[in-house]
Motif scaffolding. Structure first.
Motif, short mmCIF file in Angstrom:
data_model
loop_
_atom_site.label_atom_id
_atom_site.label_comp_id
_atom_site.label_asym_id
_atom_site.label_seq_id
_atom_site.Cartn_x
_atom_site.Cartn_y
_atom_site.Cartn_z
N ALA A 287 -53.82 21.51 -31.04
CA ALA A 287 -54.11 20.19 -31.89
C ALA A 287 -53.41 20.00 -33.19
CB ALA A 287 -55.49 20.01 -31.98
N MET A 288 -53.47 21.04 -33.81
CA MET A 288 -52.87 21.28 -35.32
C MET A 288 -51.39 21.17 -35.18
SD MET A 288 -53.36 24.52 -37.97
CE MET A 288 -52.09 24.68 -39.16
N ASP A 289 -50.84 21.95 -34.49
CA ASP A 289 -49.21 22.07 -34.08
C ASP A 289 -48.61 20.60 -33.84
OD1 ASP A 289 -49.45 24.46 -35.20
OD2 ASP A 289 -48.76 25.46 -33.41
N PHE A 290 -49.45 20.07 -32.99
CA PHE A 290 -48.88 18.58 -32.31
C PHE A 290 -49.53 17.43 -32.96
CE2 PHE A 290 -47.53 21.77 -28.91
CZ PHE A 290 -46.31 22.15 -29.24
N GLY A 291 -50.38 17.52 -33.93
CA GLY A 291 -51.06 16.33 -34.33
C GLY A 291 -51.88 15.55 -33.39
N LEU A 292 -52.59 16.49 -32.55
CA LEU A 292 -53.33 15.87 -31.50
C LEU A 292 -54.97 15.98 -31.94
CD1 LEU A 292 -51.58 17.60 -28.26
CD2 LEU A 292 -51.45 15.22 -29.00
N LEU A 293 -55.74 15.16 -31.22
CA LEU A 293 -57.32 15.35 -31.35
C LEU A 293 -57.74 16.54 -30.89
CD1 LEU A 293 -59.75 13.82 -32.42
CD2 LEU A 293 -59.78 12.73 -30.01
N PRO A 294 -58.65 17.30 -31.62
CA PRO A 294 -58.91 18.62 -31.26
C PRO A 294 -60.32 18.24 -30.75
CG PRO A 294 -59.59 18.47 -33.63
CD PRO A 294 -58.73 17.36 -33.34
#
Lengths: 411, 411
Positions: A213-220
Motif C-alpha cells: 500500500a505504501m509503495d504503490f500509493g494504494l489504500l491499506p
C-alpha cells in the motif's frame, strides 16, 4: 540466506489496527499463537528445511521499521484521522519481535508457536505465513530449470490476465488484495498488486499488505480477525455468561477505539447465527458492515439482508466483504446475486496471489491460548474450527452453535 | 530510433555461403530483389510507418562487421575447413550495403526493392524481413499496456513450453531455428533460441541466425535458397535448353565450391518432379540430402525415398530437411512417418519464433530479375510461385511443370 521479509510493514494492515488495540487495552495479556497446516496429506516438515524457516524468522527479529515506514503509519488517515497514536508508534518503532518455538513432530508437521504478551506476539501471524509459503514453493521449484520457472510465472500472468478481463466485464465489482499470507512469493504478490493497480484502478481498491500500500500509493485495507474475539474470551474467561459476553465487549471496545472507520464486523468466530443474535440494533445501524469468512456466501448474504431489514437498517447502505476462498467465478456470482440489494466488496487472497500452477496450501496462524485459557473458533464451516475438543463443545453450548457444515479447506 | 538490426551477422547463415558463391563466381551479375507480402488482406503500408522502415534500413547501411564477427566467420569449419576465403571476408568486412527503393503503392502495399550486383545486394533479404516483421508487431502492440505486452510474452512462453514438452517425448527428433526472417522481434528470437539451447540441447541442433549461433555457441545452419537457381537462370538466359541447364550448372558449381559440407539441395524451385529428373545418379549418391519447402511433405518424402532407391542410393544414409510451415504437430507427424526409413530433420521458422498470440505474416524477399531477365520460382505450391505471368508460363513448359497444388500461404 536470501531474506523473504525485508520490512516489518510487509504484513497485513489489520495487524496494526489490532496491534494498537492490544497495546492500548490489553498489552500484558499472555497469549499463544500456533501455526497450523489445514491441507491434508502434506507433511510440511518433510518439504521445507526447518533451519531455513528458523533463519528467516530470526531475520525478521533483526528488523525494525524505518523512519519512512513510521511516517507512513503516522500519516494513515483513511479510516480515522491519525488513527495510530504516538505512544503506539513509539512502541512499534522499538519492538523486538518475540522468540518462537519451532520443531517437527513425529508425523512430519511443523510445530511453530509464539508465546508472550498479546501486544508483542500479535505481529507474527502473516510474517510467518508468508515465510512458510514462500519456502514451500521454493522447495517445489528446487529442481526446475530457469525456463520451467519462467513458464510457471507465464502461466500466472495468463491467469491474472484472465481474471482482469473477466472482472472488467463487471465494472462495478471492487476488490482488495488479501493475499499476503498465502502468496506464492513476496515478489509475485508485488507483481500482481502492481499490475492490478495499473490495469484496473477503479476496481482494485486496495491491499491488505501495508508495505505494498505504501509503495504503490494504494489504500491499506483490513478489518479485524477472529483473534479479537478469541483473545477476549480468555480475558473474560469464567462463567458461560462471561464468555458469551466477551463477544459483545470486544465489539464495543473496537467501536470505542476506531468508530465507524473500522466498523466491519467479522461474523463467524462463534457462528454467524450467534453473531446476529448478539449484534445490537444500534450496532446494526452504526457499523458499516460485515465480513464473511466461512460457510455459504449466498446464504450468509441473504441472512444479512434479512437481519438488517429486521433492525430497520437499510441493507443498501451496508457493506458485505466476502473473503472466503474466492476466485473469479465466485466473485462474479456473489456480486450478481447481491449488488442491487446490498453493497458488496471482496477481499481476495490465495487465488489472487498464488494462482500459478502449483497447488496452494491452507496454512493459518491462530491464537490458541489467551490469559491461560484455551481459545475456540467455531466458524460457519467446522473444517475451520479450532480449539481443544472439550473447549469447542463448551463454546458450542455457550454460543448456541448448531452449524453442521464441514467443507474441506482448499485455501 | 531504436535500431532493430545492430549486427550484420544478425542474418541467416546461408546469406554468407551463397554470398561467397556470388562473390567468387558472379560478382557483377545485376540482380533485383523485391519484398512481397503473401498474406492477403493486410495492407502493410497502412500498418507500418514507411519512414520507420526507411530509418531502420538506413541504419543497417551504417553497420560493418566487427573484428570478432569476422573472426567468427573466418573460424567457421562446421561444413568445410576455413570455408570462407580471405578475399571474401575482406570484401564483406568493407561492404557498404546497397541503397534501396521504398514506397507505398496505391493499394497500400509496401514496395521495397534492392538492385545492384548480386554479390552486394544478396544480404538484404533476411535483414529487411526481420525489420518489417518487428515494426509490424510493434505497431500492433502500440496501444497495449505494459501488462498486456507481458501477457503476450507469457502466452509465447507457455506455447514454447508446450513445444518443448511435446518434442521431448520424441527424443530422436532434431530441429534447427530457421525463424530469423519471420521473428516476432529480435529479442524474442534470441529468447527462444537461448531457452531451446538450455532445455533440449540434444534435439535443438542449431540456428540459421549467424549472430545467435555465435553468441550461444550453436551450430550456424543453412542450406541454400531458390535465388541460386533463379539468378542462374538469368546468367544462362537464352534458349529453353540453356535455361533448363542452368539448374544443373548451379548444382555442379555449388558442389565444386563447398563439396559435401553444404550438399543439401533445395528441390522445388521448378517443381520437385523436374528436380528428380535433373539430379544425376552421382549427385543422388554424393549429396547429403534434400530440403523440402513446399507442397505435401509426406508425398515429397515418399518420392525422395523412391528416387534414391531407383538410383541405388540408400535412403537411410540420406537426410531430408523439412522447412515449410512447420508446427509441433506436423514435425511429429513427419518424423513418425519417415524416421526409420530416411534421416529427417526440421528447419523451423515462423511458428517457432513468432508464436505468441498475434497472427504472423507471410513475407518474403525474392530475386525478381537476374542479368536483365525476369526470374521465376514455380514451387510445389503455386501460391508460392513468383515471376511475370509470361515467364511463369515459359518456365512451366521448359521444366515440364505439371503441379496444380494451390494452398494459401499462412506462414
Amino acid at each position: 540466506m536470501n531474506p523473504i521479509i525485508t520490512s516489518l510493514l510487509d504484513m497485513d494492515f489489520y495487524k496494526f489496527t489490532m496491534g494498537q488495540f492490544a497495546f492500548l487495552r490489553y498489552p500484558k495479556i499472555r497469549v499463544k499463537y500456533a501455526f497450523k497446516n489445514r491441507t491434508k496429506g502434506i507433511r510440511l516438515a518433510r518439504a521445507i528445511d526447518l533451519e531455513a524457516i528458523r533463519e528467516q524468522l530470526n531475520h525478521v527479529r533483526t528488523l525494525r521499521p524505518t523512519k519512512s515506514e513510521l511516517h507512513y503509519l503516522r500519516g494513515t488517515n483513511e479510516y480515522q484521522d491519525r488513527m495510530f497514536v504516538e505512544p503506539y508508534l513509539e512502541f512499534f518503532a522499538n519492538l523486538q519481535m518475540s522468540d518462537f518455538q519451532l520443531y517437527a513432530d513425529k508425523e512430519g508437521n511443523i510445530v511453530l508457536e509464539f508465546e508472550g504478551n498479546w501486544s508483542e506476539v500479535i505481529y507474527w501471524e502473516t510474517l510467518a505465513l508468508s515465510i512458510i509459503n514462500e519456502l514451500y514453493f521454493q522447495s517445489l521449484m528446487k529442481n526446475a530449470s530457469r525456463f520451467q520457472k519462467e513458464t510457471l510465472f507465464s502461466e500466472g500472468k495468463i491467469r491474472l490476465a484472465r481474471k482482469i478481463s473477466l472482472l472488467k466485464q463487471h465494472p462495478l465489482i471492487t476488490f482488495t488484495d488479501f493475499g499476503t499470507r498465502r502468496r506464492f512469493s513476496r515478489d509475485w504478490q508485488r507483481y500482481v498488486v502492481e499490475v492490478l493497480a495499473e490495469e484496473m484502478p477503479g476496481q482494485f481498491i486496495g491491499t491488505s499488505n501495508t508495505k505494498l500500500a505504501m509503495d504503490f500509493g494504494l489504500l491499506p485495507m483490513g478489518t479485524s480477525a477472529h483473534e479479537l474475539d478469541m483473545v477476549m474470551s480468555g480475558v473474560m474467561h469464567g462463567s458461560d455468561d462471561e464468555i458469551r459476553e466477551s463477544h459483545q465487549k470486544m465489539l464495543r471496545e473496537w467501536w470505542d477505539l476506531y468508530g465507524q472507520g473500522l466498523s466491519i464486523a467479522l461474523t463467524d468466530t462463534y457462528g454467524t447465527d450467534f453473531f446476529f443474535r448478539d449484534f445490537t440494533v444500534d450496532q446494526a445501524r452504526q457499523w458499516k458492515g460485515l465480513r464473511q469468512d466461512s460457510g455459504d456466501p449466498i446464504a450468509f448474504g441473504e441472512k444479512a439482508i434479512e437481519y438488517y431489514k429486521g433492525k430497520w437498517a437499510n441493507p443498501k447502505e451496508k457493506l458485505l466483504i466476502f473473503s472466503d476462498g474466492l476466485d473469479t467465478e465466485t466473485i462474479i456470482k456473489i456480486f450478481k446475486h447481491f449488488h442491487d440489494r446490498i453493497k458488496v466488496s471482496f477481499g481476495w487472497g490465495t487465488n489472487l496471489t498464488n494462482d500459478l500452477r502449483l497447488i496452494a496450501l491452507s496454512l493459518v496462524v491462530k491464537v490458541t491460548e489467551s490469559n491461560g485459557h484455551g481459545t475456540v473458533k467455531l466458524s460457519d464451516n467446522l473444517a475451520k474450527a479450532m480449539g481443544r475438543p472439550e473447549d469447542v463443545e463448551r463454546f458450542k453450548r455457550i454460543f448456541g452453535y448448531t452449524g453442521a457444515e464441514y467443507t474441506e479447506c482448499k485455501v
